[in-house]
Design a protein around this motif. Structure first.
Motif, PDB file in Angstrom:
ATOM      1  N   ILE A  62      44.435  41.960  43.183  1.00  0.00           N
ATOM      2  CA  ILE A  62      43.793  43.021  44.040  1.00  0.00           C
ATOM      3  C   ILE A  62      44.180  42.432  45.407  1.00  0.00           C
ATOM      4  N   LEU A 120      35.090  46.495  48.644  1.00  0.00           N
ATOM      5  CA  LEU A 120      36.288  46.268  47.779  1.00  0.00           C
ATOM      6  C   LEU A 120      36.687  47.599  47.076  1.00  0.00           C
ATOM      7  N   TYR A 121      35.397  48.063  46.154  1.00  0.00           N
ATOM      8  CA  TYR A 121      35.650  49.275  45.518  1.00  0.00           C
ATOM      9  C   TYR A 121      35.619  50.596  46.373  1.00  0.00           C
ATOM     10  N   MET A 141      43.839  45.897  38.425  1.00  0.00           N
ATOM     11  CA  MET A 141      43.619  44.596  37.436  1.00  0.00           C
ATOM     12  C   MET A 141      44.183  44.612  36.113  1.00  0.00           C
ATOM     13  N   THR A 158      31.145  52.010  32.617  1.00  0.00           N
ATOM     14  CA  THR A 158      30.688  51.242  33.578  1.00  0.00           C
ATOM     15  C   THR A 158      29.793  52.073  34.478  1.00  0.00           C
ATOM     16  N   LEU A 179      24.245  44.028  39.694  1.00  0.00           N
ATOM     17  CA  LEU A 179      24.475  42.513  39.693  1.00  0.00           C
ATOM     18  C   LEU A 179      23.486  41.702  40.324  1.00  0.00           C
ATOM     19  N   LYS A 181      21.457  39.713  38.627  1.00  0.00           N
ATOM     20  CA  LYS A 181      21.161  38.610  38.044  1.00  0.00           C
ATOM     21  C   LYS A 181      22.548  37.505  38.318  1.00  0.00           C
ATOM     22  N   VAL A 182      23.676  38.102  38.845  1.00  0.00           N
ATOM     23  CA  VAL A 182      24.682  37.355  39.113  1.00  0.00           C
ATOM     24  C   VAL A 182      24.432  36.361  40.221  1.00  0.00           C
ATOM     25  N   LYS A 187      29.227  32.650  43.337  1.00  0.00           N
ATOM     26  CA  LYS A 187      30.734  33.296  42.822  1.00  0.00           C
ATOM     27  C   LYS A 187      31.302  34.017  43.973  1.00  0.00           C
ATOM     28  N   MET A 188      30.687  34.223  45.125  1.00  0.00           N
ATOM     29  CA  MET A 188      31.304  34.779  46.097  1.00  0.00           C
ATOM     30  C   MET A 188      31.345  33.772  47.368  1.00  0.00           C
TER      31      MET A 188
ATOM     32  N   GLU B  16      35.664  31.243  34.539  1.00  0.00           N
ATOM     33  CA  GLU B  16      34.982  31.788  35.778  1.00  0.00           C
ATOM     34  C   GLU B  16      34.195  33.153  35.382  1.00  0.00           C
ATOM     35  N   GLU B  19      31.367  32.900  33.112  1.00  0.00           N
ATOM     36  CA  GLU B  19      30.079  32.713  33.869  1.00  0.00           C
ATOM     37  C   GLU B  19      29.627  33.771  34.735  1.00  0.00           C
ATOM     38  N   LEU B  20      30.407  34.531  35.222  1.00  0.00           N
ATOM     39  CA  LEU B  20      30.128  35.759  36.055  1.00  0.00           C
ATOM     40  C   LEU B  20      29.493  36.691  35.037  1.00  0.00           C
ATOM     41  N   TYR B  23      25.085  36.831  32.587  1.00  0.00           N
ATOM     42  CA  TYR B  23      23.680  37.574  32.451  1.00  0.00           C
ATOM     43  C   TYR B  23      23.812  38.595  31.360  1.00  0.00           C
ATOM     44  N   ARG B  24      25.028  39.085  31.091  1.00  0.00           N
ATOM     45  CA  ARG B  24      24.985  40.404  30.168  1.00  0.00           C
ATOM     46  C   ARG B  24      24.799  39.733  28.663  1.00  0.00           C
ATOM     47  N   SER B  34      33.203  44.425  33.692  1.00  0.00           N
ATOM     48  CA  SER B  34      32.031  44.064  34.449  1.00  0.00           C
ATOM     49  C   SER B  34      32.370  44.270  35.940  1.00  0.00           C
ATOM     50  N   LEU B  35      31.441  44.881  36.696  1.00  0.00           N
ATOM     51  CA  LEU B  35      31.501  45.186  38.020  1.00  0.00           C
ATOM     52  C   LEU B  35      31.959  43.664  38.958  1.00  0.00           C
ATOM     53  N   SER B  36      31.341  42.571  38.257  1.00  0.00           N
ATOM     54  CA  SER B  36      31.612  41.370  39.045  1.00  0.00           C
ATOM     55  C   SER B  36      32.791  40.928  38.558  1.00  0.00           C
ATOM     56  N   ASP B  37      33.695  41.236  37.519  1.00  0.00           N
ATOM     57  CA  ASP B  37      34.701  40.553  37.313  1.00  0.00           C
ATOM     58  C   ASP B  37      35.797  40.678  38.285  1.00  0.00           C
ATOM     59  N   SER B  38      35.710  41.694  39.296  1.00  0.00           N
ATOM     60  CA  SER B  38      36.604  41.623  40.558  1.00  0.00           C
ATOM     61  C   SER B  38      36.502  40.374  41.450  1.00  0.00           C
ATOM     62  N   PHE B  39      35.090  40.103  41.163  1.00  0.00           N
ATOM     63  CA  PHE B  39      35.026  38.932  42.153  1.00  0.00           C
ATOM     64  C   PHE B  39      35.742  37.544  41.927  1.00  0.00           C
TER      65      PHE B  39
END
Lengths: 194, 388
Positions: A62, A120-121, A141, A158, A179, A181-182, A187-188, B16, B19-20, B23-24, B34-39
């Motif tokens: 990306i 981003l999306y 991706m 999704t 998101l 719980k992330v 992570k960011m 990585e 870990e992202l 929670y699933r 998962s939407l967070s994969d792109s992170f």
């Protein structure tokens, strides 16, 4: 003679930048050196091609979107201030900072980071991630590795999971909820910009 | 003073992503997006914008503590008057005392090289000629080495490259040639230049065969290979000196070896060269400095301190192709010199990177999303985590 001090004096409005972004002067100098290294033609601005020269970015699926995040719509160049401001979003959160509701939200807050991820999306910036936009990211991706049907079914699944008001798109609130719980701060955040 | 520039590379893509998605409730093996994969990709991208390992290799190594040279001083803080005075003294010594001495030596060395080799060139082909030629070459390189205040320590001299072989080394600067040629005679390989370089090249060739290519010849890989092969085949010729990385790296790692040198055949004598960065930074950043500027900086450093290890000779094994052989030699050199063994291509410094790397990442990610059993793909690059 001195590197840091002379570099600092080259950068206009450093104080403002430090206040706004929360970077230390040393970080800003480091970013300035990096900015200069990328700005091969010494124009004082970066264009998308300058980012494209970074090899690791060029092989990132990306990569183009990430580069796009630095350029406001219609803009073809980014100056040092904007460069730093955007990167400031990804600074790890200041753990020691007390939660003061009267203060404006820091630029590297969880919400702020999520907004960036959302953008981003949501390339057309209409506040929703449409099915088509989601498919685009998935395509970047996964490219040749899966079939179009598989891509579509992933997108459908999704949206189904995240879309609470059933408008077949993901709004920022729905994005945030899915998101929740992330550990966004972990992570960011760019690790070594501590 | 300074903080070292390296940072933890972070976990692998699998780690990585795992870990992202923690929670699933589903496990990774079930796949799914998962939407967070792109992170993961997002952050990797941003990290590379702020700095990246590959570009790092093309800038000078950062030192843990300052060695009183302005050029290694990246984050200068004014510490004390005393330090500034010492630094000032250092400048005076280096520029006004050492530099003139070194320049004189270098000029003497090069002049003698041209004169000596031309004189030897008049002799008929005879054992005496070869002996004299070696003498002249050695002498001149030794003078030049003094001209740089180079202190060289050679290890494992019993593995020194023999005639008819190919000597292969990691490349940090043009000075590498002087360093190696101080201890033995090599046939140089390279492009023929004009000007002063050209004069030196032409006179060197008079006393013993070197392999100089015209720029147009260099593009034809087969022509190059066959000429080198012919040279190697004549067992009485001096060993060829080749730097397979193709470009100067900053001496903290060894980058991918171009397989061309390993297709010639013959015995390979690997050599590892490691400079001590505390006395002077030998790395030639050709994008930043031209040759003259670079030599000036070399001659105003404290000294060039080098360790050279001669490794036992290697030959291509049965069933091993040139690329695998190249990697094997590269690892041996990296291991001996205490350098990071990187699979990145030195030409990344200039050329656009291959699409294959991007595809590899996509392949890895897709196996996570689709839950395939194909977890056999390796990370796109192998990096040894050992750092000096």
């Amino acid at each position: 003679m001195g590197s840091t001090n002379s570099t600092l004096s080259k950068i206009p409005n450093v104080e403002e930048l430090v206040q706004e972004t929360g970077f230390t002067p040393a970080h800003i100098v480091r970013l300035y050196d990096r900015f200069e290294a990328l700005d091969k033609e010494k124009t004082g601005h970066l264009r998308p091609q300058d980012f494209g020269a970074i090899n690791r970015l060029a092989i990132n699926p990306i990569g183009d979107r990430i580069i796009g995040a630095f350029f406001s719509p219609g803009q073809e160049t980014v100056d040092f201030h904007s460069f730093v401001r955007i990167l400031a979003h990804f600074r790890p959160a200041d753990k020691k900072r007390p939660k003061d509701p009267s203060m404006p939200e820091p630029v590297n807050s969880r919400t702020s980071k999520l907004k960036f991820a959302f953008q981003l999306y949501d390339q057309d910036k209409d506040g929703k991630i449409s099915r088509a936009e989601l498919l685009q990211v998935l395509r970047s991706m996964l490219e040749m590795q899966v079939t179009e049907e598989q891509l579509e079914s992933i997108a459908d699944r999704t949206i189904q999971e995240a879309d609470l008001d059933t408008d077949d798109a993901i709004s920022f609130e729905e994005f945030r909820k899915s998101l929740e719980k992330v550990n966004i701060d972990h992570k960011m955040s760019i690790r070594f910009l501590r | 003073f300074l903080t070292p520039l390296y940072f933890m590379e972070g976990g692998s893509m699998e780690q990585e992503m795992g870990e992202l998605r923690r929670y699933r409730t589903q496990s990774i093996s079930r796949g799914e997006f998962s939407l967070s994969d792109s992170f993961y990709f997002y952050i990797k991208g941003l990290e590379s914008i702020v700095d990246d390992q590959v570009t790092q290799r093309f800038s000078s190594e950062e030192l843990v503590s300052w060695n009183l040279l302005t050029r290694t001083n990246h984050n200068f803080h004014y510490i004390s008057l005393r330090l500034t005075i010492i630094w000032g003294l250092g400048v005076i010594i280096r520029y006004c005392v050492l530099f003139p001495l070194r320049i004189t030596l270098a000029i003497i060395g090069l002049t003698w090289l041209v004169i000596g080799t031309t004189l030897v060139g008049f002799l008929p082909n005879h054992r005496l000629k070869n002996w004299l030629s070696e003498l002249v070459h050695l002498m001149c390189y030794r003078i030049c080495a003094r001209g740089l205040s180079a202190t060289i320590q050679y290890h494992n001299k019993e593995n020194k490259p023999q005639k008819g072989g190919i000597c292969v080394a990691n490349h940090t600067s043009p000075i590498d040639i002087v360093i190696l040629a101080n201890d033995g005679c090599y046939a140089m390989v390279g492009q023929s230049h004009g000007g002063l370089m050209g004069v030196i090249q032409r006179s060197m060739v008079r006393s013993c065969p070197h392999v100089w290519f015209e720029r147009s010849e260099m593009r034809d890989r087969n022509a190059v290979t066959s000429r080198l092969r012919a040279h190697v085949a004549a067992k009485t010729n001096l060993p060829i000196l080749i730097f397979p990385e193709g470009t100067c790296i900053n001496n903290t790692s060894v980058m991918m070896f171009k397989k061309g040198s390993f297709e010639i055949g013959g015995t390979i004598y690997p050599v590892a060269i490691k400079y001590d960065p505390r006395f002077g930074d030998a790395f030639w950043n050709s994008a930043k400095y031209n040759m003259v500027n670079y030599l000036l900086r070399m001659m105003t450093s404290w000294a060039i301190v080098v360790n050279v290890w001669y490794l036992p000779p290697m030959t291509r094994r049965e069933g091993e192709d040139a690329a695998q052989f190249a990697n094997r030699v590269k690892s041996a050199i990296a291991h001996q010199g205490g350098l990071l063994d990187m699979a990145w291509d030195g030409s990344l410094k200039r050329a656009k990177v291959k699409e294959e790397f991007k595809e590899q990442q996509q392949k890895m990610y897709s196996s996570m999303v689709m839950g395939k059993k194909g977890r056999n793909s390796q990370e796109p690059h192998t990096e040894s985590t050992r750092r000096q």
